[in-house]
Write a protein that holds these residues in place. Structure first.
Motif, PDB file in Angstrom:
ATOM      1  N   ILE A  46       0.840  -1.206   0.000  1.00  0.00           N
ATOM      2  CA  ILE A  46       0.000   0.000   0.000  1.00  0.00           C
ATOM      3  C   ILE A  46       0.873   1.253   0.000  1.00  0.00           C
ATOM      4  CG2 ILE A  46      -1.736   1.335   1.289  1.00  0.00           C
ATOM      5  CD1 ILE A  46      -2.829  -1.203  -0.094  1.00  0.00           C
ATOM      6  N   LEU A  47       1.913   1.272   0.832  1.00  0.00           N
ATOM      7  CA  LEU A  47       2.827   2.420   0.854  1.00  0.00           C
ATOM      8  C   LEU A  47       3.535   2.547  -0.488  1.00  0.00           C
ATOM      9  CD1 LEU A  47       4.159   4.759   2.301  1.00  0.00           C
ATOM     10  CD2 LEU A  47       5.787   3.124   3.301  1.00  0.00           C
ATOM     11  N   ALA A  64       4.170  10.937   5.080  1.00  0.00           N
ATOM     12  CA  ALA A  64       3.572   9.601   5.065  1.00  0.00           C
ATOM     13  C   ALA A  64       3.068   9.313   6.469  1.00  0.00           C
ATOM     14  CB  ALA A  64       4.593   8.547   4.655  1.00  0.00           C
ATOM     15  N   LYS A  65       1.882   8.726   6.541  1.00  0.00           N
ATOM     16  CA  LYS A  65       1.299   8.380   7.837  1.00  0.00           C
ATOM     17  C   LYS A  65       0.821   6.940   7.803  1.00  0.00           C
ATOM     18  CE  LYS A  65      -1.807   9.751  11.430  1.00  0.00           C
ATOM     19  NZ  LYS A  65      -2.588  10.785  12.032  1.00  0.00           N
ATOM     20  N   TYR A  66       1.112   6.221   8.886  1.00  0.00           N
ATOM     21  CA  TYR A  66       0.689   4.835   9.046  1.00  0.00           C
ATOM     22  C   TYR A  66      -0.540   4.816   9.953  1.00  0.00           C
ATOM     23  CZ  TYR A  66       0.824  -0.082  10.441  1.00  0.00           C
ATOM     24  OH  TYR A  66       0.507  -1.403  10.685  1.00  0.00           O
ATOM     25  N   PHE A  67      -1.620   4.171   9.485  1.00  0.00           N
ATOM     26  CA  PHE A  67      -2.862   4.122  10.241  1.00  0.00           C
ATOM     27  C   PHE A  67      -3.099   2.766  10.903  1.00  0.00           C
ATOM     28  CE2 PHE A  67      -3.479   7.556   7.253  1.00  0.00           C
ATOM     29  CZ  PHE A  67      -4.052   8.536   8.034  1.00  0.00           C
ATOM     30  N   GLY A  68      -2.120   1.886  10.842  1.00  0.00           N
ATOM     31  CA  GLY A  68      -2.281   0.567  11.453  1.00  0.00           C
ATOM     32  C   GLY A  68      -2.853  -0.433  10.464  1.00  0.00           C
ATOM     33  N   LYS A  69      -3.218  -1.583  10.985  1.00  0.00           N
ATOM     34  CA  LYS A  69      -3.787  -2.631  10.135  1.00  0.00           C
ATOM     35  C   LYS A  69      -5.278  -2.395   9.942  1.00  0.00           C
ATOM     36  CE  LYS A  69      -0.488  -6.258  11.130  1.00  0.00           C
ATOM     37  NZ  LYS A  69      -0.323  -7.626  11.627  1.00  0.00           N
ATOM     38  N   LYS A  70      -5.739  -2.739   8.739  1.00  0.00           N
ATOM     39  CA  LYS A  70      -7.135  -2.553   8.384  1.00  0.00           C
ATOM     40  C   LYS A  70      -7.624  -3.835   7.714  1.00  0.00           C
ATOM     41  CE  LYS A  70     -10.060   0.686   5.875  1.00  0.00           C
ATOM     42  NZ  LYS A  70     -10.108   1.895   5.063  1.00  0.00           N
ATOM     43  N   ALA A  71      -8.869  -4.217   7.968  1.00  0.00           N
ATOM     44  CA  ALA A  71      -9.435  -5.425   7.349  1.00  0.00           C
ATOM     45  C   ALA A  71      -9.597  -5.207   5.853  1.00  0.00           C
ATOM     46  CB  ALA A  71     -10.783  -5.758   7.978  1.00  0.00           C
ATOM     47  N   ASN A  72      -9.278  -6.245   5.073  1.00  0.00           N
ATOM     48  CA  ASN A  72      -9.489  -6.130   3.630  1.00  0.00           C
ATOM     49  C   ASN A  72     -10.979  -6.214   3.316  1.00  0.00           C
ATOM     50  OD1 ASN A  72     -10.105  -8.875   3.736  1.00  0.00           O
ATOM     51  ND2 ASN A  72      -8.194  -9.520   2.781  1.00  0.00           N
ATOM     52  N   LYS A  73     -11.353  -5.897   2.064  1.00  0.00           N
ATOM     53  CA  LYS A  73     -12.763  -5.817   1.679  1.00  0.00           C
ATOM     54  C   LYS A  73     -13.516  -7.127   1.876  1.00  0.00           C
ATOM     55  CE  LYS A  73     -12.292  -2.076  -1.597  1.00  0.00           C
ATOM     56  NZ  LYS A  73     -12.416  -1.649  -2.992  1.00  0.00           N
ATOM     57  N   SER A  74     -12.827  -8.240   1.647  1.00  0.00           N
ATOM     58  CA  SER A  74     -13.508  -9.531   1.774  1.00  0.00           C
ATOM     59  C   SER A  74     -13.594 -10.004   3.223  1.00  0.00           C
ATOM     60  CB  SER A  74     -12.779 -10.590   0.936  1.00  0.00           C
ATOM     61  OG  SER A  74     -11.475 -10.797   1.450  1.00  0.00           O
ATOM     62  N   GLY A  75     -12.859  -9.316   4.117  1.00  0.00           N
ATOM     63  CA  GLY A  75     -12.894  -9.698   5.524  1.00  0.00           C
ATOM     64  C   GLY A  75     -12.067 -10.927   5.850  1.00  0.00           C
ATOM     65  N   THR A  76     -11.230 -11.354   4.900  1.00  0.00           N
ATOM     66  CA  THR A  76     -10.444 -12.568   5.114  1.00  0.00           C
ATOM     67  C   THR A  76      -9.031 -12.293   5.616  1.00  0.00           C
ATOM     68  OG1 THR A  76      -9.722 -12.536   2.810  1.00  0.00           O
ATOM     69  CG2 THR A  76     -11.711 -13.817   3.335  1.00  0.00           C
ATOM     70  N   GLU A  78      -5.928  -8.832   6.703  1.00  0.00           N
ATOM     71  CA  GLU A  78      -5.628  -7.444   7.021  1.00  0.00           C
ATOM     72  C   GLU A  78      -4.492  -6.944   6.136  1.00  0.00           C
ATOM     73  OE1 GLU A  78      -6.477  -7.103  11.764  1.00  0.00           O
ATOM     74  OE2 GLU A  78      -4.538  -7.909  11.165  1.00  0.00           O
ATOM     75  N   TYR A  79      -4.383  -5.623   6.055  1.00  0.00           N
ATOM     76  CA  TYR A  79      -3.256  -5.015   5.367  1.00  0.00           C
ATOM     77  C   TYR A  79      -2.809  -3.788   6.159  1.00  0.00           C
ATOM     78  CZ  TYR A  79      -6.607  -1.607   3.522  1.00  0.00           C
ATOM     79  OH  TYR A  79      -7.566  -0.640   3.401  1.00  0.00           O
ATOM     80  N   HIS A  80      -1.583  -3.327   5.892  1.00  0.00           N
ATOM     81  CA  HIS A  80      -1.044  -2.142   6.549  1.00  0.00           C
ATOM     82  C   HIS A  80      -1.506  -0.914   5.764  1.00  0.00           C
ATOM     83  CE1 HIS A  80       1.596  -4.321   9.292  1.00  0.00           C
ATOM     84  NE2 HIS A  80       1.732  -5.179   8.294  1.00  0.00           N
ATOM     85  N   HIS A  81      -2.229  -0.018   6.440  1.00  0.00           N
ATOM     86  CA  HIS A  81      -2.857   1.131   5.790  1.00  0.00           C
ATOM     87  C   HIS A  81      -1.966   2.370   5.938  1.00  0.00           C
ATOM     88  CE1 HIS A  81      -6.643   3.914   5.570  1.00  0.00           C
ATOM     89  NE2 HIS A  81      -5.823   4.085   4.567  1.00  0.00           N
ATOM     90  N   TYR A  82      -1.581   2.965   4.795  1.00  0.00           N
ATOM     91  CA  TYR A  82      -0.759   4.179   4.744  1.00  0.00           C
ATOM     92  C   TYR A  82      -1.441   5.217   3.873  1.00  0.00           C
ATOM     93  CZ  TYR A  82       3.270   1.414   6.309  1.00  0.00           C
ATOM     94  OH  TYR A  82       4.130   0.622   7.018  1.00  0.00           O
ATOM     95  N   LYS A  83      -1.116   6.467   4.113  1.00  0.00           N
ATOM     96  CA  LYS A  83      -1.491   7.569   3.228  1.00  0.00           C
ATOM     97  C   LYS A  83      -0.256   8.443   3.028  1.00  0.00           C
ATOM     98  CE  LYS A  83      -5.800   7.272   2.087  1.00  0.00           C
ATOM     99  NZ  LYS A  83      -6.196   7.114   0.712  1.00  0.00           N
ATOM    100  N   VAL A  84      -0.133   8.977   1.818  1.00  0.00           N
ATOM    101  CA  VAL A  84       0.989   9.827   1.445  1.00  0.00           C
ATOM    102  C   VAL A  84       0.443  11.141   0.919  1.00  0.00           C
ATOM    103  CG1 VAL A  84       2.784  10.085  -0.332  1.00  0.00           C
ATOM    104  CG2 VAL A  84       2.618   7.964   0.968  1.00  0.00           C
ATOM    105  N   ALA A  85       1.111  12.241   1.260  1.00  0.00           N
ATOM    106  CA  ALA A  85       0.765  13.556   0.719  1.00  0.00           C
ATOM    107  C   ALA A  85       2.045  14.205   0.205  1.00  0.00           C
ATOM    108  CB  ALA A  85       0.121  14.435   1.787  1.00  0.00           C
ATOM    109  N   VAL A  86       1.936  14.899  -0.917  1.00  0.00           N
ATOM    110  CA  VAL A  86       3.092  15.561  -1.528  1.00  0.00           C
ATOM    111  C   VAL A  86       2.708  16.990  -1.883  1.00  0.00           C
ATOM    112  CG1 VAL A  86       4.672  15.566  -3.500  1.00  0.00           C
ATOM    113  CG2 VAL A  86       3.969  13.392  -2.477  1.00  0.00           C
ATOM    114  N   ARG A  87       3.561  17.924  -1.480  1.00  0.00           N
ATOM    115  CA  ARG A  87       3.419  19.322  -1.904  1.00  0.00           C
ATOM    116  C   ARG A  87       4.630  19.626  -2.783  1.00  0.00           C
ATOM    117  NH1 ARG A  87       3.042  23.304   2.702  1.00  0.00           N
ATOM    118  NH2 ARG A  87       0.968  22.396   2.842  1.00  0.00           N
TER     119      ARG A  87
END
Length: 102
Positions: A46-47, A64-76, A78-87
């Motif tokens: 994801i990152l 870059a920010k890490y939001f922890g683990k998040k359940a995938n869409k199928s619920g089977t 987890e994945y590591h959830h990140y977001k990135v911002a660029v100026r």
């Protein structure tokens, strides 16, 4: 974490991706506000995708920010959830009569 991008490179992952390949992982070196430097290595898919989609360049302000683990869409799983911002930072044009680097 955030800072000004001073270099962008890559390294090979030790782990195979969904296609069975060892992907190239972006490595971004940031200069923090206190003058220190830190590296962001995108081993997590994801990152890696967030960085590759961002169009980040040397001189940009990057966060870059890490939001922890998040359940995938199928619920089977987890994945590591990140977001990135660029100026975008200042851009410099190539010197006259110099070839572009790409």
């Amino acid at each position: 974490m955030q800072g000004t991008v001073v270099s962008i490179g890559s390294t090979k992952s030790n782990y195979k991706d969904e296609s069975g390949n060892f992907p190239d992982c972006p490595v971004i070196t940031l200069r923090k506000a206190d003058g220190g430097e830190v590296r962001v290595t995108a081993y997590q898919s994801i990152l890696r995708k967030e960085i590759n989609d961002s169009g980040v360049q040397v001189g940009d302000l990057f966060a870059a920010k890490y939001f922890g683990k998040k359940a995938n869409k199928s619920g089977t799983g987890e994945y590591h959830h990140y977001k990135v911002a660029v100026r975008p930072g200042p851009r410099t044009a190539p010197a006259p009569n110099q070839p572009r680097p790409f």
